[in-house]
Scaffold this motif. Structure first.
Motif, PDB file in Angstrom:
ATOM      1  N   ASN A  37      22.729  21.714 -52.129  1.00  0.00           N
ATOM      2  CA  ASN A  37      21.920  21.455 -50.937  1.00  0.00           C
ATOM      3  C   ASN A  37      22.556  20.369 -50.069  1.00  0.00           C
ATOM      4  OD1 ASN A  37      20.024  23.385 -51.596  1.00  0.00           O
ATOM      5  ND2 ASN A  37      18.635  21.937 -52.571  1.00  0.00           N
ATOM      6  N   ALA A  38      23.073  19.340 -50.699  1.00  0.00           N
ATOM      7  CA  ALA A  38      23.730  18.271 -49.951  1.00  0.00           C
ATOM      8  C   ALA A  38      24.991  18.793 -49.263  1.00  0.00           C
ATOM      9  CB  ALA A  38      24.067  17.103 -50.876  1.00  0.00           C
ATOM     10  N   ALA A  42      25.716  18.825 -45.272  1.00  0.00           N
ATOM     11  CA  ALA A  42      26.926  18.188 -44.738  1.00  0.00           C
ATOM     12  C   ALA A  42      27.652  19.137 -43.785  1.00  0.00           C
ATOM     13  CB  ALA A  42      27.849  17.755 -45.876  1.00  0.00           C
ATOM     14  N   GLU A  43      27.594  20.428 -44.070  1.00  0.00           N
ATOM     15  CA  GLU A  43      28.264  21.421 -43.234  1.00  0.00           C
ATOM     16  C   GLU A  43      27.446  21.811 -42.002  1.00  0.00           C
ATOM     17  OE1 GLU A  43      31.348  22.766 -43.616  1.00  0.00           O
ATOM     18  OE2 GLU A  43      31.662  21.450 -45.331  1.00  0.00           O
ATOM     19  N   SER A  54      29.978  13.226 -43.548  1.00  0.00           N
ATOM     20  CA  SER A  54      31.354  13.551 -43.911  1.00  0.00           C
ATOM     21  C   SER A  54      31.427  14.470 -45.131  1.00  0.00           C
ATOM     22  CB  SER A  54      32.151  12.272 -44.172  1.00  0.00           C
ATOM     23  OG  SER A  54      31.523  11.507 -45.190  1.00  0.00           O
ATOM     24  N   ASP A  55      30.469  14.329 -46.048  1.00  0.00           N
ATOM     25  CA  ASP A  55      30.462  15.134 -47.265  1.00  0.00           C
ATOM     26  C   ASP A  55      29.098  15.028 -47.937  1.00  0.00           C
ATOM     27  OD1 ASP A  55      30.407  12.626 -48.500  1.00  0.00           O
ATOM     28  OD2 ASP A  55      32.508  12.708 -49.102  1.00  0.00           O
ATOM     29  N   SER A  61      23.412   9.835 -50.020  1.00  0.00           N
ATOM     30  CA  SER A  61      23.226   8.396 -49.796  1.00  0.00           C
ATOM     31  C   SER A  61      22.267   8.106 -48.641  1.00  0.00           C
ATOM     32  CB  SER A  61      24.571   7.724 -49.490  1.00  0.00           C
ATOM     33  OG  SER A  61      25.425   7.826 -50.591  1.00  0.00           O
ATOM     34  N   ALA A  62      22.163   9.051 -47.696  1.00  0.00           N
ATOM     35  CA  ALA A  62      21.379   8.802 -46.485  1.00  0.00           C
ATOM     36  C   ALA A  62      19.985   9.414 -46.495  1.00  0.00           C
ATOM     37  CB  ALA A  62      22.140   9.330 -45.270  1.00  0.00           C
ATOM     38  N   MET A  63      19.783  10.468 -47.270  1.00  0.00           N
ATOM     39  CA  MET A  63      18.525  11.214 -47.187  1.00  0.00           C
ATOM     40  C   MET A  63      17.758  11.219 -48.503  1.00  0.00           C
ATOM     41  SD  MET A  63      19.881  14.527 -45.017  1.00  0.00           S
ATOM     42  CE  MET A  63      18.271  15.102 -44.496  1.00  0.00           C
TER      43      MET A  63
END
Length: 105
Positions: A37-38, A42-43, A54-55, A61-63
């Motif tokens: 899912n991450a 990212a894409e 970026s990846d 780390s952000a969500m």
């Protein structure tokens, strides 16, 4: 959550490849799903024509899990523009009329 102004959906093949790669990177089913899912987010998440993340590590780390779920649901529903944050919507806005004026949405 990072500001996202465009969601670009992936093809079925791209999703399959991300799922397979996630399976190689994680043995636990929950970890695999979260990682995949991450990677999808990212894409797919863009702001000003540039990728927001970026990846997958940047996404994780952000969500929060709930934020990720919300974005993934928007993608699954075929929305290209993310929903406005709660309280930021204009109650008088008529999306159908707006789309008609733009000649199709």
């Amino acid at each position: 959550m990072n500001a996202v102004d465009e969601l670009r959906p992936l093809t079925a093949m791209e999703l399959l490849e991300l799922w397979r790669e996630s399976g190689e990177a994680a043995e636990e089913p929950l970890e695999r799903a979260l990682l995949c899912n991450a990677r999808v987010l990212a894409e797919c998440c863009y702001r000003g024509g540039e990728r927001v993340f970026s990846d997958e590590r940047a996404v994780l780390s952000a969500m929060t899990g709930r934020q990720m779920e919300s974005r993934l649901l928007q993608l699954a529903e075929g929305r290209r523009r993310p929903a406005a944050p709660a309280g930021a919507e204009n109650p008088g806005f008529d999306e159908a009329r707006f789309c008609a004026l733009r000649e199709g949405c």
